[in-house]
Design a protein around this motif. Sequence first.
Motif, PDB file in Angstrom:
ATOM      1  N   HIS A  42       0.798  -1.218   0.000  1.00 60.50           N
ATOM      2  CA  HIS A  42       0.000   0.000   0.000  1.00 60.50           C
ATOM      3  C   HIS A  42       0.837   1.278   0.000  1.00 60.50           C
ATOM      4  CE1 HIS A  42      -3.761  -2.142   0.688  1.00 60.50           C
ATOM      5  NE2 HIS A  42      -3.060  -2.964   1.445  1.00 60.50           N
ATOM      6  N   THR A  43       2.134   1.077   0.020  1.00 67.33           N
ATOM      7  CA  THR A  43       3.026   2.215   0.145  1.00 67.33           C
ATOM      8  C   THR A  43       3.585   2.580  -1.203  1.00 67.33           C
ATOM      9  OG1 THR A  43       3.672   1.596   2.367  1.00 67.33           O
ATOM     10  CG2 THR A  43       5.240   2.900   1.124  1.00 67.33           C
ATOM     11  N   ARG A  44       3.796   3.901  -1.409  1.00 65.27           N
ATOM     12  CA  ARG A  44       4.595   4.220  -2.584  1.00 65.27           C
ATOM     13  C   ARG A  44       5.648   5.239  -2.191  1.00 65.27           C
ATOM     14  NH1 ARG A  44       2.100   8.828  -5.004  1.00 65.27           N
ATOM     15  NH2 ARG A  44       0.358   9.409  -3.684  1.00 65.27           N
ATOM     16  N   GLN A  45       6.759   5.127  -2.853  1.00 61.11           N
ATOM     17  CA  GLN A  45       7.834   6.046  -2.559  1.00 61.11           C
ATOM     18  C   GLN A  45       7.608   7.326  -3.338  1.00 61.11           C
ATOM     19  OE1 GLN A  45      11.591   4.248  -2.345  1.00 61.11           O
ATOM     20  NE2 GLN A  45      12.697   6.162  -1.988  1.00 61.11           N
ATOM     21  N   VAL A  46       7.758   8.457  -2.645  1.00 59.42           N
ATOM     22  CA  VAL A  46       7.543   9.748  -3.269  1.00 59.42           C
ATOM     23  C   VAL A  46       8.809  10.574  -3.088  1.00 59.42           C
ATOM     24  CG1 VAL A  46       6.184  11.875  -3.171  1.00 59.42           C
ATOM     25  CG2 VAL A  46       5.075   9.671  -2.723  1.00 59.42           C
ATOM     26  N   SER A  47       9.263  11.195  -4.179  1.00 57.45           N
ATOM     27  CA  SER A  47      10.420  12.095  -4.086  1.00 57.45           C
ATOM     28  C   SER A  47       9.950  13.512  -4.349  1.00 57.45           C
ATOM     29  CB  SER A  47      11.485  11.701  -5.111  1.00 57.45           C
ATOM     30  OG  SER A  47      12.039  10.450  -4.773  1.00 57.45           O
ATOM     31  N   ILE A 122      -4.138   2.228   6.755  1.00 52.90           N
ATOM     32  CA  ILE A 122      -3.174   1.128   6.855  1.00 52.90           C
ATOM     33  C   ILE A 122      -2.289   1.310   8.074  1.00 52.90           C
ATOM     34  CG2 ILE A 122      -1.243  -0.040   5.729  1.00 52.90           C
ATOM     35  CD1 ILE A 122      -3.812  -0.443   4.234  1.00 52.90           C
ATOM     36  N   LEU A 123      -1.743   2.494   8.214  1.00 51.69           N
ATOM     37  CA  LEU A 123      -0.836   2.727   9.336  1.00 51.69           C
ATOM     38  C   LEU A 123      -1.587   2.569  10.653  1.00 51.69           C
ATOM     39  CD1 LEU A 123       2.014   3.444  10.235  1.00 51.69           C
ATOM     40  CD2 LEU A 123       1.242   5.787  10.508  1.00 51.69           C
TER      41      LEU A 123
END
Lengths: 240, 240
Positions: A42-47, A122-123
């Motif tokens: 469910h996580t995505r990495q964001v820059s 989710i968290l």
Amino acid sequence: MDISRLDIHNSDTPELCKSCEVRHKGMCGALNGMELTLLSKHTRQVSQPAGEELVGESTDIDAYDNIMRGVVKLSKTLEDGRQQIVGLQFAPDLVGRLYASESPMTAEAASDVDVCRVPRRILERLIDGNPELRKRLMDQSLRELDEARDWMVTLGRKTASEKVASLLLLIATHLDPDAEGERRVFDLPVSRLDIADYLGLTIETVSRQLSKLKGEKVISITANRHIEVLNFTKLRVRAG
Amino acid sequence: MDISRLDIHNSDTPELCKSCEVRHKGMCGALNGMELTLLSKHTRQVSQPAGEELVGESTDIDAYDNIMRGVVKLSKTLEDGRQQIVGLQFAPDLVGRLYASESPMTAEAASDVDVCRVPRRILERLIDGNPELRKRLMDQSLRELDEARDWMVTLGRKTASEKVASLLLLIATHLDPDAEGERRVFDLPVSRLDIADYLGLTIETVSRQLSKLKGEKVISITANRHIEVLNFTKLRVRAG
DNA sequence: CGTCGAGTTGATGTCGCTCAATGTCAGTGG
DNA sequence: CCACTGACATTGAGCGACATCAACTCGACG
């Protein structure tokens, strides 16, 4: 369908929370394999480049950001535009007001940052099921409270030069926690305006105080952002 | 041996947390009968007159204090004596840094206070076993963090007159949360020096700003401590 | 009464803000 | 290669908000 192709995190051995430091001290260090897998789905990495907003003041919170790299600044603004930075967060902190539907402040990338964005639900589900995670987040909140109160002393009772010294000290210790001796070297992750907004000063006063510290050989500054602390003890004394 | 004679709390139906407000919103509202009984066996009620210290800065924490009545001020002091108040706590807050062995600040009775003193171990055991209690304490910590950060804006970016107005507003809302209309009446629970130390000002400046608000008919002051807010809207505007 | 602590008010000083000029550097285009 | 630009930082001059120092008021208490 091979979901591992869809997202760098969707693999059997999650790539999440890769760095050693993050794994050990951060939120993910509290999770077991199953939880990490759930999280990775469910996580995505964001820059985000420096200056980009992560969460706006009084906007809905639908995700938390786990800092992987970089520095995030938390700020509040009065109606007439006066701004105060109320906290800096470093990896592996979690950004976002727990259990609130609306953010009480703006979170913005101070430097270029990479974060893991976790949906709120989710968290919160993970927190409920994992006492170790709960404890880590509680500890982070309490640490932030301690830091906020320490900073209140700086804001309310210190002079401009003590304020600037205090900030250099704070950044030095955060960016290089276990350095020893009198020398420290680091790059300021924030602009002069940010420094002023953190200290409740103007950029001119910040600049003058930095120049003063430079003149007195406590620090040296190159390329505006690159700081060398020459005499850490003296800096600590000046911080009050 | 009739232990109920030894301590007012040692009875089958504990007398702890009597007030309606405290029971509903405070920590004890999260406890069941058994837990209340356990608590009552280890708790003692302590009354402190204004000015008495509850916990000293960097002293060991061996108990938490649950405020039943009165106002507690949390403060930090620099080596040279400059002081900053970093928070005010009202009933039914819990005083004490959770999970720390050493207090990061002084807690002192601002007004006369009554507290329930709970040994550290007992409370921490209760927290571990009671999710509802845990949630309430987490909420209190997060609320304190929000308040600390709000106050950082006040300390860093507001003028003296805005600061004083902000404090009156804060106290008015805490002492009389659900009042309506333009008028508020309350007694300041703190001295002018405390106000100054909370706002990062001197007592003289506080006094002048209070006189100004009085002159402009925003408030009226009698007997030094008794405040009547005449125009709550105007006060809110002045708070910035 | 006299004294003491808390608060107010006034006169003067100073630290940090405001406003404005100047400096530095990276990027852009001639 | 240099001129121009715009963002960011530094430096200086003057001013104002708040601190400092000092005198005074007021109520409480012996």
